[in-house]
Enzyme design. Structure first.
Site, PDB file in Angstrom:
ATOM      1  N   LYS A 106       0.818  -1.140  -0.073  1.00  0.00           N
ATOM      2  CA  LYS A 106       0.125  -0.100  -0.024  1.00  0.00           C
ATOM      3  C   LYS A 106       0.850   1.224   0.107  1.00  0.00           C
ATOM      4  O   LYS A 106       2.065   1.127   0.551  1.00  0.00           O
ATOM      5  CB  LYS A 106      -1.019  -0.084   1.199  1.00  0.00           C
ATOM      6  N   HIS A 225      -5.335   4.123   9.648  1.00  0.00           N
ATOM      7  CA  HIS A 225      -4.496   4.353  10.763  1.00  0.00           C
ATOM      8  C   HIS A 225      -4.863   5.399  11.819  1.00  0.00           C
ATOM      9  O   HIS A 225      -4.059   6.087  12.261  1.00  0.00           O
ATOM     10  CB  HIS A 225      -2.937   4.665  10.399  1.00  0.00           C
ATOM     11  N   SER A 468     -42.768  -9.697  21.316  1.00  0.00           N
ATOM     12  CA  SER A 468     -43.782  -8.569  21.490  1.00  0.00           C
ATOM     13  C   SER A 468     -44.720  -8.380  20.510  1.00  0.00           C
ATOM     14  O   SER A 468     -45.901  -8.295  20.799  1.00  0.00           O
ATOM     15  CB  SER A 468     -42.912  -6.948  21.793  1.00  0.00           C
ATOM     16  N   THR A 522     -43.238  -8.907  33.125  1.00  0.00           N
ATOM     17  CA  THR A 522     -43.326  -8.712  31.601  1.00  0.00           C
ATOM     18  C   THR A 522     -44.568  -7.842  31.302  1.00  0.00           C
ATOM     19  O   THR A 522     -45.181  -7.425  32.321  1.00  0.00           O
ATOM     20  CB  THR A 522     -43.728 -10.207  31.022  1.00  0.00           C
ATOM     21  N   ASP A 577     -39.744  -3.411  33.665  1.00  0.00           N
ATOM     22  CA  ASP A 577     -39.713  -4.247  32.454  1.00  0.00           C
ATOM     23  C   ASP A 577     -39.876  -3.541  31.242  1.00  0.00           C
ATOM     24  O   ASP A 577     -40.731  -2.561  31.234  1.00  0.00           O
ATOM     25  CB  ASP A 577     -40.574  -5.314  32.506  1.00  0.00           C
ATOM     26  N   GLY A 579     -41.024  -4.129  28.307  1.00  0.00           N
ATOM     27  CA  GLY A 579     -42.428  -4.114  27.580  1.00  0.00           C
ATOM     28  C   GLY A 579     -43.544  -3.781  28.526  1.00  0.00           C
ATOM     29  O   GLY A 579     -44.542  -3.259  27.749  1.00  0.00           O
TER      30      GLY A 579
END
Length: 590
Positions: A106, A225, A468, A522, A577, A579
């Site tokens: 390179k 780099h 869900s 839950t 929770d 949910g």
């Protein structure tokens, strides 16, 4: 800030440890630890050998491309540091052969000097073979303009690996040193690469960086780099806006600083597309980059003959990507190799762990970006339509709930990164936004509650997904059944009594598909509290649901995402929770 934690024994031994591990993966390889040279253990010394190398930290480049059909050896320096000339000289000696050796590097000063010095030392000591070592420097970074690059030229980036592949395949097929050199030089002259980063990387064993890309920014044109780019953009644009800008850098013929490649823009330009992961980007995002690049090239009538995507040349753990294009020769370019020949070399098999599978064929035709809208949910034609008592207020309440969920996404996501897998906020947001689209499309009107609830159930199924989505879809499908059943073909306007019956029925049906019962930490906890308190009035039911959601902070998880999380962590963090919090957010907004 860049991720500063690493898994290693010692920063000083990391390169040798990694190369030793590579040799365990690829038993074609041998390893010279003192010189950090990885090479093919069994060489056909009648064929041209290819050597590459440079600083480590770009894995799988360079050593990951040593193997049958590609490279013969790779000489590795420390992280982001060129190997010294003695190391390179050892690599040349290890692959010495009758056909000659091609060195590919390179365009970085250290690499050119050290590999060049080793080549000159070899030639001086082997006068009879002085013409058997050739050199190709690859520099294809289009972010570095012609004025800025001056006499130094462009930096070498991921595009060099395409030179490895094509030249390596030709050498494996018995091409002469001159043929392999000329093809490598031609391909190197036809590559353009541009990189994009969300953040810089961190080198193991070094202090934390003093500079950082802001959370709202991306940087274009940064090096591999940790070199800064030439432009920062804020806010972060969608790929549909970013990719065209990046391709402009590569394909422009009017920018005096960056017109490096002779595109004609006449519908006959043909390219190879390489999308490279700089180390810290997810495969999910990388696939989106591939799609956006392919579609934009098609829009520009640039023919994409091959697509290669994956982790090719990294900058340690940098979250970002680079795009490279190889402009293939045209039929009228009589002094150039045939495009079909170059593609055949690209398609030739390579037994190396670093090279990515490709189809050996052009990509499929671009597909539309936007999916078709959801059709209205269907139900029995002879069913009696039951409307909300105030349809416009019903729709407004749904819109409020959707807005609230979208606004709460960040907080719910934060909760879920502690208590689950981190996706709950985005899942709910996706569902809310899809419901908003259904309202805008008049699929939810308040004049047909069964149809409205089925529309929400369909959104939960298709746009939310996961656990869900399934729970919401089951509940709203059951609620639609409950409304229809409670109406009994008699009622045409929903009453509180009808809602109470339908909600109870829906919760009972949901229980047949989940073992979660309150208190379980839950979404069932606030949902059950709401349904069971509904006979006390809507406001009281919402308060009960909110209290149940709050109480999940103190509940041991018996089901759902939190059941797999250390209970001590949940107790310490006092997080609800996610949910359950989503249900609370929806009900309070309504």
């Amino acid at each position: 800030m860049a991720l500063q934690k690493h898994l290693l024994n010692d920063a000083d031994t990391l390169v040798v440890d990694s190369l030793t591990g590579l040799c365990a993966v690829n038993n074609q390889l041998a390893f010279d630890p003192p010189n950090k040279v990885v090479y093919k253990a069994t060489l056909d010394r009648s064929k041209v050998a290819l050597i590459c190398g440079g600083g480590s930290g770009h894995e799988p480049s360079h050593a990951g491309f040593v193997g049958e059909g590609m490279l013969s050896a790779a000489v590795c320096g420390n992280v982001f540091a060129s190997p010294n000339a003695s190391q390179v000289r050892r690599g040349i000696d290890l692959v010495e052969n009758d056909a000659g050796t091609l060195i590919l590097v390179k365009n970085y000063t250290g690499d050119i000097l050290n590999f060049g010095l080793a080549a000159e030392q070899y030639a001086a000591e082997h006068a009879d073979k002085s013409n058997k070592v050739k050199f190709v420097v690859v520099g294809e970074d289009v972010a570095v303009g012609k004025t800025q690059g001056g006499i130094v030229g462009r930096r070498g980036l991921a595009g060099v690996v395409l030179v490895y592949k094509i030249a390596g395949a030709l050498a494996a097929q018995g091409g002469s040193l001159e043929e392999v050199h000329d093809v490598a030089q031609y391909v190197a002259s036809r590559i353009g690469t541009i990189g994009v980063g969300l953040e810089h990387c961190h080198v193991p064993g070094t202090a934390a960086p003093t500079h950082s890309i802001l959370a709202s920014e991306i940087e274009i044109g940064l090096g591999i780099h940790n070199e800064a780019g030439n432009q920062r953009i804020s806010p972060i644009p969608p790929l549909s806006q970013l990719i065209p800008q990046l391709l402009d850098y590569i394909t422009s013929t009017t920018d005096p600083e960056r017109s490096f490649l002779p595109f004609k823009h006449d519908g006959k330009d043909e390219v190879v597309l390489l999308v490279n992961n700089l180390g810290g980007l997810s495969e999910l995002e990388l696939g989106g980059v591939v799609r956006a690049a392919r579609d934009e090239l098609a829009e520009r009538k640039i023919v994409v003959s091959r697509v290669i995507s994956g982790t090719i040349m990294t900058s340690l753990n940098m979250p970002g990507f680079s795009i490279s294009l190889v402009l293939l020769p045209r039929a009228e370019d009589t002094q150039a190799p045939k495009a079909s020949f170059l593609l055949s070399l690209l398609d030739a098999p390579a037994q190396t762990p670093g090279w990515k599978w490709s189809s050996g064929a052009p990509p499929v035709t671009p597909t539309p970006l936007a999916p078709p809208p959801h059709p209205p949910a269907k139900r029995a034609a002879d069913a009696t339509a039951v409307s909300a008592s105030k349809p416009s207020e019903f729709v407004t309440a749904i819109q409020r709930a959707c807005d609230a969920v979208v606004a709460a996404e960040a907080e719910i996501t934060r909760m879920d990164t502690i208590a689950g897998d981190g996706d709950c906020g985005l899942t709910l947001k996706s569902g809310a936004q899809a419901v908003q689209k259904a309202v805008a499309a008049k699929n939810i009107t308040g004049t047909d509650l069964v149809g409205d609830l089925l529309a929400v159930a369909k959104v939960a199924e298709t746009d939310m997904g996961g656990t869900s989505g399934a729970l919401y879809s089951i509940f709203f499908s059951a609620l639609a059944q409950g409304v229809q059943g409670a109406a009994g073909g008699q009622l045409t306007t929903a009453t509180p009594e009808l809602w109470a019956t339908a909600l109870t029925s829906a919760l009972k049906k949901l229980y047949t598909y989940t073992r979660a019962r309150p208190p379980s930490r839950t979404l069932v906890d606030p949902l059950a509290a709401f349904v069971e308190s509904y006979d006390k009035g809507f406001s009281e039911a919402v308060k009960a649901a909110a209290a149940a959601a709050e109480h999940t902070k103190d509940v041991d998880a018996k089901a759902g995402r939190s059941a797999y999380v250390d209970s001590a962590l949940l107790t310490r963090e006092k997080v609800a929770d996610p949910g359950a919090w989503g249900v609370k957010t929806i009900l309070e907004a309504i």
